[in-house]
Write a protein that holds these residues in place. Structure first.
Motif, PDB file in Angstrom:
ATOM      1  N   GLN A 572       0.835  -1.205   0.000  1.00  0.00           N
ATOM      2  CA  GLN A 572       0.000   0.000   0.000  1.00  0.00           C
ATOM      3  C   GLN A 572       0.875   1.263   0.000  1.00  0.00           C
ATOM      4  N   MET A 573       1.930   1.238   0.836  1.00  0.00           N
ATOM      5  CA  MET A 573       2.855   2.376   0.917  1.00  0.00           C
ATOM      6  C   MET A 573       3.484   2.633  -0.447  1.00  0.00           C
ATOM      7  N   GLU A 575       2.395   1.800  -3.440  1.00  0.00           N
ATOM      8  CA  GLU A 575       1.422   2.344  -4.398  1.00  0.00           C
ATOM      9  C   GLU A 575       1.203   3.834  -4.202  1.00  0.00           C
ATOM     10  N   LEU A 576       1.411   4.274  -2.962  1.00  0.00           N
ATOM     11  CA  LEU A 576       1.179   5.691  -2.653  1.00  0.00           C
ATOM     12  C   LEU A 576       2.465   6.514  -2.749  1.00  0.00           C
ATOM     13  N   LEU A 578       5.186   6.289  -0.930  1.00  0.00           N
ATOM     14  CA  LEU A 578       5.550   6.766   0.396  1.00  0.00           C
ATOM     15  C   LEU A 578       6.535   5.824   1.075  1.00  0.00           C
TER      16      LEU A 578
END
Lengths: 587, 587
Positions: A572-573, A575-576, A578
C-alpha cells in the motif's frame, strides 16, 4: 418477521393477545418454579414469565438457561401482571411464554448494561458497542438524531439548500493542521480533509445558491485537549445578500425553533453584546449570562493606598458574590487555592466581607480603612451580606483569572442551572490578533472575514484595532456557533492576505480559485457554523461532547475499539509513493 | 436587508409597490433611450427598466454600464409590462428603477450562463462556480436536496435513527483500495477513509439501535471509469430482527414514497427475480425490464446443422426485435458493427428476418432451410414481421454481449422511455465468486453476507453454488441499491473468513472487534445501501452522476477548480513521518 410488537408498546389493551417480541435479556429472576425475564430493546422493556404448570417444561428449562444479554425471540399471551410497575409503559402486563428461541447467546458483559454502570471510561470505549446499549448513551444519540432532523426541516422551510461539498480537497497552511490523504493516481500529491467547507460555501454564494447549509463532518489534526475530537460535525450555513443582522436573526430563529421543538423551551430574543463589553464585564468572549457578578474596575479606590500588589498592577478587578459574607475562612482558603491552580494562574486573592452590621472585614485590612473598604463596596455595588473577591495584575491575565473565578462562584452559589438557557450574540470581534510566535497578525475568525466599513481606515495604521463583521452565538457560557460577513471584493481580499503575511504568489497558489471567482460577480454574503456535537451536549444540559458521538476517539486520536490508526502494508505504501520514517513498533 | 423580494415572486398583485431585488444581470437590452435588464437569482428572473424621462439620467447611465453577470441591487416601482412574457411567473411586470447599486462587477464569463451553454466539459469544471449558475445544474442540486430531505423524513417516520459513524477508521485489504490518512500523533500509522460504514452499522445492531440509517460519504481509491467518483454518497441502512422480505418491503416503501413525493409517480409493487433467472433471461444482474426481448436458448434448433460457429459454441442465444424485419442491410451491418466493438466483443451476429409473407431471410441461409428457420422462430416466439438477432459462443461472454445488444435494440426501438420506471428486486445472488488472479473465492457482496440456510451443506463441497441472502434494487437497468442479511454468528463468520482465504490471525487483526461483538448478544440483522448520486440521476431520468454532484472530480481524481490534490510542504511530510518516493514534477 421476528416480532409482532417491540418491547415498548404492549399494555393493558393487549391483554389476551398472542404476540411475539425480540430483544435482550436485561434481568433474570429465577424463583424455582417461576422465572421472570425483562426483555429489552430500543423501545422499552417487557416482562416475560414462565411458571411450572403454566408453560411447558422445556420452556422453563430454556428460561433457566438464559443469561444476561442473551438475544431472545418470545411468543406468548399478554396477561395482566399481579404486581404492576407504574414506572414503565408496559408495567401493567407480562407475556406468558409459549415459544422461546435463543437467537444468540452472550458472554457476560465486562460492565453492567445499566444507567449507572460499573465500567470505567477505557473499558466502555473498548466495548463501545455494549456501552451504546445503555439508556443514557442511547438517549443522547436519539437527541442527536432529532436535532439533525429538526435542523434540516427548519432550514428547508426557510429555503436553505443542503449541498454536499467535497471531502477530498486541498491543504492550506492557514489555520489548524490538516489531515492529508496521499493520492495514488497523482504521485507525490495529497488531498486534505476539510477543516470546514468555508471556501466551497462561499463559491456556492458566487454561484447564486443564495441559502446553503450542510450538516457536515470536519477534520482538524490538533493536539487533542479533553473534549476535542479530530473529526467533528458542523451545521454549516451561508447566505447571500445579507448584512450581519440578517444572519443573526435567521439563526436566532433556528435556535429558538430547536429549543422549542426539542425541549419545549421558549427562548426570549437574544441580546447582543460587543466583544469589548464582554471582555470588560466577564473577561471572556463567551460569557455565561445566567448570572450577573460582572467585573468591577477597582483601580480608583484600591490603588495608591500603600498596598504594593495593587499599586503595581495594571488592573484591580472585583466581583460581588451576593450573600456570601458568611463564607468561612476555610471556604475562602479554598477559593484562594482555586485561583492559584496552574490552570487559573493567579498569585493570590483578596476578599472583602460586607458584614450585615455595616462593617467590613478584608484580607488586606492593614492597608485599607473601613472608609476605604466602604468605597470599594459602593463602587462594586456590594450590599451588606455580600462578599467581594478581588484579583489584580496584567489586564489580559487578570480578566482570564477572574472569568474562571466568576464561573466557579456561579457554580458554588447555584447560579448556573442547566435547565436555564441564556443565549447571547457576541459581536464586533477584532479582525486580527497578534501572534507572538510568528510575529505577525492572524485572522481571529478566518482570512475571509470582512472588516467593518467604518474601520477600513485603520487597516494599515492600526490593524489590531480593526473590528470585524464577526459574531459568536453563546449559550450559558458555551460557544455554540460563530460566523462572519465575508469579503466579496477581490481587492479587499488581496489586501487581507497581504495583512496576514501572504505573498501575492502564496495567496494565488492557495486561494486563487476563490479570488478568481470574486471577479465573476460575487454577491455580498455571510454565514455561520454551529458546533453540532456541542449543540447536542448543550441542549442535553451536559458538558462532554464525547457522550454525543457514537464512536468517539480518545485523547490520542485513537479508536480503541477498532484499534485505529494502524500500520498499513508495504504494498500500500509503495502504491502511494511513500516511505515511513517512523520507527515501527509493530510489524 | 438588500432586498424586499426575490427575483421569482413579483407578479401583477405587486403592481404599484416599491420593492428592492438583488441578483445577476442575465440579459441586457439597450435600445438607446430605454434599457431593459433581466435580473436573475436562484428563485427566478425579474425585468427592470430604465427610460429617459421615467428615470433619472444617472440611473440610465448606470444601467448602460452594466455587463453580463454584474451583481445588482435595484429599487423601484412594480409596473405592468407592455409586452408580457407568459413563460415566467414574473412575466406580467417589470420594475422601473429608482435606485440602482452595482454590488460587484463581473468579467465576461468564459462560457454563457444559459441552459444550453457553449462551454466544454473541461472549461465548465474549471469554472464550476459559474457552471453551477446554469438552471439545469441548479435544478439537479435542488432535486438532490429534496431527495435527501424526503429520505430523512420517511426514515424518521418509520423509526430509523440517523447515526453518524466515523470517517477516520481502519484500513482493510478486503474489497476495493482504501484512501488512507497518515496519523501525526501515532507515528507510522494510518487511518483509512470508509468505503462504507458496514462494520459500524452492524455494531449498532449489536448495540440494539434496531433501525439505523445515514446519508453518508464513502470513499474508494479505484481507477476511475467514466462516471465513478473517488468520493460518493450512500443512503446506508441496517435493521435488526429482520429477514430478507422485511428489508425488501421496508425499502420498497422508501422508494415508492420518494417517487411519489418527488415525481408524483405511483410505482407498482416491485417484482422479485432471482439472479439465475436474470442471467438466463437478460444476461445481466441488473436487467432493464421496461421491455421484454428476453434471451432464447436456440441450441436445440441451431446446432448440428453444419454451421460450425454454432456447433462449436457453448450457447446460441437469440432475441426477438418486434416488427424489425424491415431493417435494411445497412441497419443490420451497423448492429453487427455494434456487437463487434471491443467494448461488446462479439465475433459476429446472425439475423433472421421473419417476413410478413411467412418466409424467412437470414445471414446463414446456406446452412438452414426455411423449415429450420421456422423452428427458430417458433422457439423464440417470433411472429411475422419480427427480427431475430443471434449471438453465440461461451456462456458468460455471449450473455454479456447479448445484454449489450438487447439494451441497444431497446433504445433503437424506443422501448426505454426515461419517464417509465420499472423497479425490480434481484435476489439470491451467489455468495462467492471465483477470482482467477488470486485463485481464491471472493465475497460477491461482502464477507459479512449470510449464506442461505438451505445451502449451508455446500459451503465446503461446492462453495461456488452457495446462494446468499443478498439482493439488489434495480430500476430501468440501473443498480440503485444492494444489501444482504448479515451473518450474526461468530462461528459462521469465522468459517466465512476461512473460505475467503483469511488465516484466523488475519481475520482477528482486521475484524476481531466485530467477531468479539458477536459474542455479546448479536441479533439477526440485515440492511441495504443506496447509491445516492445514482438515485438522483435515475429520478431525473439522466445517466451521469457527475451532474448531480456540486463539485465533482475528473477521471484522474482531480478537482481542476481548486487544483487538488497538490504537493504538501516538507515540514508537513516530516510531521507525518513520511518521505515521498515520487519524482516531483513541481516544487
Amino acid at each position: 418477521m421476528y416480532r409482532t410488537h417491540t418491547c415498548g408498546e404492549l399494555n393493558a389493551n393487549n391483554i389476551g393477545e398472542t404476540v411475539s417480541i425480540a430483544g435482550w435479556a436485561q434481568t433474570i429472576r429465577d424463583k424455582g418454579p417461576i422465572v421472570w425475564i425483562d426483555v429489552r430493546d430500543r423501545y422499552g422493556m417487557t416482562q416475560i414469565v414462565g411458571e411450572t404448570g403454566r408453560v411447558r417444561d422445556e420452556i422453563l428449562t430454556t428460561l433457566k438457561g438464559i443469561g444476561r444479554e442473551f438475544v431472545l425471540q418470545v411468543t406468548g399471551e399478554v396477561v395482566e401482571r399481579h404486581s404492576k410497575n407504574p414506572d414503565i409503559p408496559t408495567g401493567d402486563i407480562e407475556i406468558v411464554v409459549s415459544e422461546i428461541k435463543i437467537l444468540n447467546g452472550a458472554k457476560t458483559p465486562p460492565f453492567t448494561i445499566e444507567d449507572e454502570t460499573d465500567g470505567g471510561e477505557e473499558l466502555r470505549m473498548q466495548y463501545r458497542y455494549l456501552d451504546l446499549r445503555r439508556n443514557p448513551v442511547r438517549k443522547n444519540l436519539e437527541l442527536r438524531h432529532k436535532l439533525s432532523i429538526e435542523t434540516r426541516k427548519y432550514m428547508d422551510s426557510i429555503n436553505f439548500l443542503e449541498v454536499e461539498t467535497p471531502y477530498l480537497i486541498k491543504s492550506t497552511p492557514e489555520g489548524a493542521r490538516d489531515f492529508v490523504v496521499p493520492s495514488r493516481m497523482n504521485p507525490g500529491e495529497f488531498y486534505a480533509l476539510p477543516q470546514s467547507p468555508q471556501t466551497f460555501k462561499q463559491l456556492l454564494m458566487v454561484s447564486g445558491y443564495d441559502r446553503y447549509y450542510q450538516i457536515v463532518k470536519c477534520f482538524r489534526d490538533e493536539d487533542l485537549r479533553a473534549d476535542r475530537q479530530p473529526e467533528f460535525t458542523q451545521i454549516d450555513c451561508e447566505m447571500a445578500f445579507v448584512e450581519q443582522e440578517d444572519v443573526l436573526n435567521t439563526f436566532e430563529g433556528l435556535t429558538k425553533s430547536l429549543f422549542k421543538t426539542i425541549l419545549n423551551v421558549e427562548l426570549d430574543n437574544f441580546p447582543r453584546m460587543d466583544y469589548v463589553e464582554a471582555m470588560e464585564k466577564y473577561g471572556s468572549d463567551k460569557p455565561d449570562v445566567r448570572f450577573g457578578m460582572e467585573f468591577k474596575n477597582l483601580n480608583s479606590v484600591a490603588q495608591n493606598k500603600g498596598f504594593n500588589v495593587f499599586d503595581s498592577a495594571e488592573i484591580v478587578l472585583g466581583i460581588v458574590a451576593e450573600q456570601a459574607a458568611t463564607y468561612t475562612r476555610k471556604q475562602l482558603d479554598k477559593l484562594t487555592d482555586f485561583v492559584k491552580r496552574p490552570q487559573v494562574g493567579a498569585k493570590g486573592m483578596v476578599y472583602v466581607k460586607c458584614n450585615e452590621d455595616g462593617t467590613f472585614k478584608s484580607s488586606v485590612d492593614k492597608f485599607y480603612s473601613q472608609e476605604d473598604l466602604k468605597a470599594w463596596a459602593d463602587l462594586a455595588d456590594a450590599k451588606a451580606g455580600d462578599l467581594i473577591l478581588v484579583l489584580s495584575g496584567d489586564l489580559d491575565a487578570t480578566r482570564k483569572q477572574m472569568n474562571e473565578l466568576r464561573l466557579h462562584m456561579g457554580s458554588e452559589l447555584g447560579l448556573r442551572n442547566p435547565a436555564d438557557y441564556k443565549p447571547l450574540w457576541v459581536v464586533d470581534f477584532p479582525l486580527l490578533e497578534w501572534d507572538e510566535d510568528s510575529e505577525r497578525y492572524h485572522a481571529m475568525h478566518h482570512p475571509f472575514t470582512s472588516p467593518k466599513a467604518e474601520d477600513f481606515d485603520k487597516l494599515e495604521s492600526a490593524p489590531g484595532e480593526v473590528r470585524a463583521n464577526a459574531y459568536d452565538l453563546v449559550i450559558n457560557g458555551v460557544e455554540i456557533g460563530g460566523g462572519s460577513i465575508r469579503i466579496h471584493d477581490k481587492a479587499l481580499q488581496a489586501r487581507m492576505f497581504d495583512l496576514l503575511g501572504f505573498t501575492p504568489e502564496e495567496a494565488k497558489a492557495q486561494f486563487g480559485f476563490l479570488m478568481d471567482a470574486f471577479e465573476y460577480g460575487a454577491p455580498p454574503h455571510g454565514g455561520i457554523a454551529f458546533g453540532f456535537d456541542r449543540l447536542c451536549a448543550t441542549l442535553a444540559g451536559q458538558e462532554s461532547i464525547r457522550d454525543f458521538i457514537a464512536f468517539p476517539k480518545n485523547n490520542s486520536g485513537r479508536d480503541v475499539m477498532i484499534d485505529a490508526p494502524a500500520p498499513i502494508d508495504g504494498e500500500q505504501m509503495k502504491e502511494l509513493f511513500l516511505n515511513s520514517t517512523a520507527e515501527r513498533t509493530e510489524a
